[in-house]
Design an enzyme around this catalytic site. Structure first.
Site, PDB file in Angstrom:
ATOM      1  N   ASP A 151       0.838  -1.193   0.000  1.00 36.63           N
ATOM      2  CA  ASP A 151       0.000   0.000   0.000  1.00 36.63           C
ATOM      3  C   ASP A 151       0.877   1.248   0.000  1.00 36.63           C
ATOM      4  OD1 ASP A 151      -2.237   1.558   0.077  1.00 36.63           O
ATOM      5  OD2 ASP A 151      -3.071   0.657   1.892  1.00 36.63           O
ATOM      6  N   HIS A 224      -7.692  -1.009  -9.639  1.00 40.49           N
ATOM      7  CA  HIS A 224      -7.603   0.004  -8.587  1.00 40.49           C
ATOM      8  C   HIS A 224      -6.535   1.041  -8.911  1.00 40.49           C
ATOM      9  CE1 HIS A 224      -7.950   1.668  -4.551  1.00 40.49           C
ATOM     10  NE2 HIS A 224      -6.634   1.587  -4.421  1.00 40.49           N
TER      11      HIS A 224
END
Length: 315
Positions: A151, A224
Site C-alpha cells: 500500500d 484500482h
C-alpha cells in the site's frame, strides 16, 4: 520545507508501525467548544511529554476539524475548500459520509505510545466530544494492506510530498495546512482469498509479490491503480496515503483504514468518484466487490502554529 510557510502538523511524517484513528463529534454547548479549543494549544506539548518516554518511537498526532465543527469552534474565516464529505456511488457500492467533527491521527512505532497519547487527549476532552469511531491500526508486514498488496507505492516523497500535501498560495490565510479524507473499509476475505493470485493482480493492477505495476496492455482500466491515477494538465496529481490494516480475527473483521492527505480535497474526491461510479460510469473499481466503505469524513488540518492559535479564537 520552504521557510516562508508555517510549519505543518506531522502530515508528511514517515509511516510508522502503529496508529490510532479517533473520530469524534462535538457536544453542544459553549463550555464543550471551549474545552476543544483549549486542547488545541496543548496537543504539541502532550505529544512531547509522552514521546520523551521513548524518543525513538516517532510519536506524532495530527488534529483535523470537520466543516460544521470549524464554524462552531472557530467561525470565520474558514478554509476555502472545507465542506462536508461528498458521497459517491449507490446501493451496496457507495462511499458514505458519516458523522465526524474532530479527527485525531495518532501514530508511532510502538502502540503503547499511541495508546498513552490517546488516553491523555481523550482525558482532556472528557464529555466535550463523543467518539463515533476508533480504530487501532498496525503495519502489516512490508507495508501491505489487508488484501495482501503493498500500500502507498505511489506516495510522493520528500519535497514532492510537501508540494502535493501542504497548502501554499492556493489559500494564503491557511498556508501550511492540509485536507484529509478518511474511510474505514471492511473486506470479505473469504471471497477475496477464493480468487487466484492472477485475478487479484488484475483487480489491483500490480503484481502481488513484487509490487511491480502491470503493463498497460495487461492492466484493466477498472483496476484500482488505474482508477486512482489522476492527471491534470498532463501531470499526475498525487496524494499522501498513511493507510493501516486493522481487524479482529475472532470476530471475522478484516479491514483497511484509508487516510489520504492533500492540499485540496479535489484529487481524493476524483479518485473516489472513479472508484465508486467508474471512469467512464460503470467501469468501477472491482476491488469494491470485496471491500465495503463503512465510514467517510473530510477534515481540515491547520498548520502547527495555527492549531495552537485556535485556542484563542471564539466565534
Amino acid at each position: 520545507m520552504p521557510t516562508d510557510l508555517p510549519e505543518p502538523q506531522a502530515v508528511c511524517n514517515p509511516v510508522t508501525r502503529s496508529a490510532i484513528f479517533i473520530v469524534a463529534t462535538l457536544e453542544p454547548g459553549p463550555e464543550h467548544a471551549k474545552t476543544v479549543r483549549d486542547l488545541c494549544a496543548d496537543v504539541a506539548g502532550l505529544v512531547r511529554a509522552v514521546g520523551t518516554r521513548a524518543p525513538s518511537g516517532e510519536l506524532s498526532c495530527v488534529s483535523g476539524f470537520g466543516s460544521d465543527a470549524w464554524d462552531a469552534l472557530f467561525g470565520a474565516p474558514r478554509p476555502a475548500n472545507l465542506h462536508a464529505f461528498r458521497e459517491f456511488g449507490e446501493g451496496a457500492r457507495r462511499a458514505i459520509g458519516t458523522p465526524g467533527d474532530l479527527l485525531l491521527h495518532i501514530r508511532a512505532d510502538h502502540m503503547d505510545l499511541c495508546f498513552e497519547l490517546a488516553a491523555q487527549l481523550m482525558g482532556r476532552l472528557g464529555g466535550a466530544v463523543s467518539v463515533v469511531d476508533e480504530v487501532h491500526g498496525f503495519r502489516y508486514f512490508d507495508l501491505r494492506d489487508m488484501v495482501g498488496f503493498v500500500d502507498g507505492t505511489e506516495n510522493p516523497r520528500a519535497r514532492e510530498a510537501f508540494d502535493f500535501v501542504v497548502i501554499g498560495d492556493q489559500d494564503p490565510e491557511f498556508a501550511g495546512g492540509s485536507y484529509v479524507i478518511v474511510q474505514k473499509y471492511l473486506h470479505d476475505m473469504a471471497a477475496w482469498d477464493s480468487l487466484s493470485v492472477e485475478a487479484q493482480e488484475r483487480i489491483i493492477g500490480r503484481k502481488k509479490l513484487s509490487d511491480v505495476e502491470l503493463a498497460d496492455g495487461v492492466k484493466p482500466s477498472s483496476s484500482h491503480s488505474s482508477l486512482t491515477t489522476i492527471e491534470k494538465d498532463g501531470q499526475e496529481v498525487k496524494i499522501l496515503r498513511h493507510n493501516m490494516a486493522f481487524g479482529r480475527p475472532g470476530a471475522g473483521e478484516f479491514g483497511t483504514y484509508f487516510i489520504g492527505y492533500a492540499n485540496a480535497p479535489d484529487p481524493i474526491e476524483q479518485m473516489l468518484e472513479n472508484m465508486f461510479v467508474g471512469r467512464p460510469p460503470g467501469n468501477y473499481d472491482r476491488l469494491l466487490d470485496y471491500s465495503r466503505a463503512v465510514t467517510g469524513g473530510l477534515f481540515f488540518v491547520p498548520s502547527a502554529p495555527m492549531l495552537e492559535a485556535l485556542a484563542d479564537r471564539n466565534p
